[in-house]
Scaffold this motif. Structure first.
Motif, mmCIF file in Angstrom:
data_model
loop_
_atom_site.group_PDB
_atom_site.id
_atom_site.type_symbol
_atom_site.label_atom_id
_atom_site.label_comp_id
_atom_site.label_asym_id
_atom_site.label_seq_id
_atom_site.Cartn_x
_atom_site.Cartn_y
_atom_site.Cartn_z
ATOM 1 N N PRO A 139 34.473 -30.792 -13.158
ATOM 2 C CA PRO A 139 34.273 -30.999 -14.593
ATOM 3 C C PRO A 139 34.492 -32.463 -14.979
ATOM 4 O O PRO A 139 35.278 -33.168 -14.351
ATOM 5 C CB PRO A 139 35.308 -30.090 -15.243
ATOM 6 N N GLN A 154 35.935 -27.883 -20.131
ATOM 7 C CA GLN A 154 34.611 -27.606 -19.585
ATOM 8 C C GLN A 154 34.666 -26.421 -18.613
ATOM 9 O O GLN A 154 33.744 -25.620 -18.576
ATOM 10 C CB GLN A 154 34.084 -28.850 -18.880
ATOM 11 N N SER A 155 35.744 -26.318 -17.867
ATOM 12 C CA SER A 155 35.880 -25.249 -16.885
ATOM 13 C C SER A 155 37.360 -24.905 -16.724
ATOM 14 O O SER A 155 38.196 -25.796 -16.642
ATOM 15 C CB SER A 155 35.304 -25.703 -15.545
ATOM 16 N N GLU A 181 33.185 -23.215 -20.795
ATOM 17 C CA GLU A 181 31.852 -22.719 -20.424
ATOM 18 C C GLU A 181 32.001 -21.622 -19.372
ATOM 19 O O GLU A 181 31.617 -20.499 -19.612
ATOM 20 C CB GLU A 181 30.991 -23.876 -19.926
#
Length: 177
Positions: free
Chosen positions: A41, A46-47, A105
Motif C-alpha cells: 500500500p 488502503q489495506s 479497500e
C-alpha cells in the motif's frame, strides 16, 4: 466367574457397535489457482490485515487474540481477546474501527473458518470491502505476522494474566502508546 478372551477383532466389533468409528469431517479450505501478489500500500487505510493468535491464562485456559493492522504503516488498529471469537464478534470490532478510521479497500486474511464464514463474507460485501484471501504462508501475510510477533514478545510473553479483562485492558493501553 466366566472369562472372555479379548483380541483385536472382538475389540473392533464392539468399537463399531458403539459407533465410535465415525469419520471426522475435513476442514473446508478455499482453493485458488494462483497466489495473489503481496500488495504494497502507498497510503494509510488502503489495506488492512487481520489474524488470530493463541495464548493461555495463568491458570491454563486457552484464549484467542484477534489483531487488525494497517498495512501501510503497520499500525495496530485493534486487539480483541476472548476464549472464542466468532465471526459476529470480529465484525463488531471491525465496525468500531471503521467508525473512527474509515474503511479499507481490501482486508487481507488467511482462509480460516472465521474468515471464510458466510457472516464475514456478507459483512464485507454489505460494506463494499473486498476480502483478499492469501495462501497460508508467513511470507504472504508478513505484515500481520511481524505485528503478532511484536505483540507476543513485547508484552504477552512477559506477563501472567489471570483474566480476560486484564489482558484486554493491557492490550488497549499498549495500542494507545
Amino acid at each position: 466367574m466366566r472369562s472372555f478372551k479379548w483380541n483385536h477383532k472382538r475389540v473392533y466389533t464392539i468399537y463399531r457397535e458403539l459407533e465410535l468409528n465415525l469419520q471426522i469431517k475435513p476442514c473446508h479450505r478455499l482453493v485458488r489457482e494462483k497466489p495473489l501478489p503481496l500488495a504494497v500500500p502507498v497510503a494509510m487505510n488502503q489495506s488492512w490485515s487481520m489474524d488470530f493468535m493463541h495464548n493461555q491464562l495463568s491458570d491454563g485456559p486457552s484464549i484467542r487474540l484477534f489483531n487488525v493492522i494497517d498495512d501501510f504503516n503497520r499500525e495496530g488498529l485493534g486487539i480483541e481477546v476472548d476464549f472464542s471469537l466468532p465471526s459476529e464478534r470480529v465484525n463488531r470490532l471491525l465496525d468500531r474501527i471503521i467508525e473512527w478510521r474509515g474503511k479499507p479497500e481490501p482486508i487481507r486474511c488467511d482462509n480460516g473458518p472465521e474468515d471464510i464464514s458466510e457472516v464475514m463474507l456478507g459483512w464485507a460485501a454489505k460494506r463494499g470491502i473486498r476480502t483478499d484471501f492469501i495462501q497460508v504462508s508467513p511470507s504472504k501475510k508478513a505484515h500481520v505476522e511481524r505485528y503478532n510477533r511484536t505483540v507476543r514478545y513485547d508484552w504477552l510473553a512477559h506477563h501472567l494474566f489471570e483474566t480476560l479483562d486484564e489482558i484486554q485492558d493491557f492490550a488497549t493501553r499498549w495500542l494507545g502508546t
